[in-house]
Design an enzyme around this catalytic site. Structure first.
Site: not given
Ligand code: ACO
Length: 431
Positions: A365, A308
């Site tokens: 979610d 998140h």
């Molecule tokens: N699985 C694997 N790796 C992940 C995940 C995941 N679900 N989420 C984040 N990471 C990793 C990224 O690859 C990144 O790694 P790095 O530092 O080595 O590059 C690090 O964790 C930070 O992630 P970001 O993408 O920079 O974080 P951001 O805040 O931009 O993304 C997000 C948040 C989009 C929710 C992300 O965690 C994700 O894609 N989750 C899966 C989709 C999801 O569940 N969305 C619902 C969110 S809740 C809502 O909106 C109601």
């Protein structure tokens, strides 16, 4: 909000004063509104992770401690003690309704639950298999051609009617879009039911089955909608505010919010989680294989329902959703393999270095899709249920934005990286 001491930004030996701001719960900010005028520079932040786009008195989130408050009340207290319409009232009006106002609000919700009969025919023109989020967003913007726009100086009664009209009709639209997708006749809303019971009835009753919603399911539906009721400046609320900043009407703004919510990185994640779990079972993947894929930067796969932007600890909503899911699966002896896989994946991920280092925990979610599934909702309806819950939050933000003298047209800058000015090339000279 109190203004603190000045801060100073130093660029190339020059100092530029920036006003420091503080919110009521200790949020700290620097006011950069004059940054470009003063320094000739803009701020670069593509995901807007460091930008406060407004001051808001609706919802407070502490992502480090896992705290979520609506108008000062803890989510946990609202879930245990309120129904969804009370929380909607709280978000929209700023205070929990006393009995008289609660009754009036419920009566208005019942009064406005029907759709204009001409709108019914719209549903029939969607192809079979149309995603209900497409139908929902289109129908909501269509409401603007059937009902008057809220005037900027609209009196309280006008605001109340417009707001309850939308809250009430979204539920009807959601249920109709489902009935259309399965080819069953639409079930009309009824005054004899409460908000959530009405919705369940419109979803699951049919001319050949005498459906009666179980009181426990009605209570659960209330909790699920409250769980999603607001979450400050998330992607869909920001999309909704962005459209609202142009002066567009409420229906157009909410439709934009619905479209933004649909994406799998946001509210579409509840659907994506269940599809991911189904895929894991179908392909016979082990938790190790799944986590290895999620950690592999060459693979676009992510562990859906994990991570998140704001929460760097367990999402308080996910905690509640997990409990509700466990309780539901005990109450209804459903042996859902997907739930077992979800539990095991969570346990492994939380113990894994990659997820620990990055503070990746289940988000709202992760378990909600499994609850919807156990309640009998088809997968594609999950984001629609999220939208239904989020609606009072969007409305509250729209109303707040219109009263905020600091708000103006949202129009960010860019850093241009294309070609410099060049001579026009006539067609015969182009390669
Ligand atoms: N699985 C694997 N790796 C992940 C995940 C995941 N679900 N989420 C984040 N990471 C990793 C990224 O690859 C990144 O790694 P790095 O530092 O080595 O590059 C690090 O964790 C930070 O992630 P970001 O993408 O920079 O974080 P951001 O805040 O931009 O993304 C997000 C948040 C989009 C929710 C992300 O965690 C994700 O894609 N989750 C899966 C989709 C999801 O569940 N969305 C619902 C969110 S809740 C809502 O909106 C109601």
């Amino acid at each position: 909000m109190t203004a603190e001491k000045q801060a100073e930004l130093r660029v190339a030996g020059e100092g530029y004063p920036l006003k420091a701001l503080e919110g009521t719960m200790g949020d700290l900010a620097l006011d950069i509104r004059d940054l470009r005028a003063q320094s000739g520079r803009v701020a670069y932040d593509p995901g807007m992770a460091n930008v406060a786009s407004c001051r808001s008195a609706i919802t407070f989130v502490d992502g480090e401690k896992g705290i979520l408050l609506h108008r000062g009340y803890a989510l946990e207290d609202l879930i245990e003690n309120c129904n969804f319409t009370e929380v909607a009232y709280l978000l929209i009006h700023g205070a929990l309704p006393p009995e008289e106002k609660r009754k009036k609000f419920s009566a208005l919700l019942n009064l406005h639950s029907m759709l204009h009969e001409d709108m019914r025919s719209f549903f029939g023109n969607y192809p079979e298999g149309a995603h209900p989020m497409a139908v929902l967003s289109a129908m909501v913007v269509s409401l603007s051609s059937f009902y008057p726009e809220l005037r900027h100086n609209g009196v309280k009664e006008e605001v109340d009617i417009t707001v309850t009209r939308l809250l009430s009709k979204l539920r009807t639209i959601a249920a109709f879009s489902y009935k259309k997708s399965i080819g069953e006749p639409y079930i009309y809303p009824s005054h004899k039911y409460s908000y959530c019971e009405n919705f369940l009835n419109m979803m699951f009753r049919s001319p050949v089955s005498r459906y009666k919603a179980e009181p426990e399911d009605v209570a659960l539906m209330n909790k699920l909608l409250i769980l999603h009721a607001d979450h400050e400046q998330n992607a869909s609320t920001t999309a909704m505010r962005m459209v609202g900043s142009t002066g567009a009407n409420l229906y157009a703004c909410i439709s934009a919010g619905i479209c933004a919510l649909w994406g799998p990185l946001h509210g579409g994640a509840n659907q994506a989680v269940v599809e991911m779990l189904e895929g894991i079972i179908e392909e016979g993947l082990t938790p190790e294989q799944v986590l290895a894929r999620a950690k592999n930067k060459q693979d676009p796969f992510r562990l859906m329902g994990f991570g998140h932007r704001i929460y760097k600890t367990y999402d308080p909503r996910a905690k509640i959703a997990k409990r509700l899911c466990t309780e539901l699966l005990q109450r209804r002896p459903i042996n859902d393999k997907l739930f077992d896989v979800a539990l095991e994946l969570e346990e492994r991920a939380l113990a894994d270095e990659y997820f620990r280092e990055r503070n990746l925990y289940p988000n709202v979610d992760y378990y909600t899709g499994l609850i919807y599934r156990a309640l009998g909702f088809p997968t594609e309806m999950y984001p629609v249920l999220f939208a239904l819950g989020r609606l009072p939050g969007w409305i509250a933000h729209w109303l707040e934005m219109r009263q905020d003298p600091d708000q103006k047209l949202m129009r960010p800058r860019q850093i241009y990286v294309g070609p410099e000015r060049r001579e026009f090339a006539p067609v015969e000279t182009r390669e």
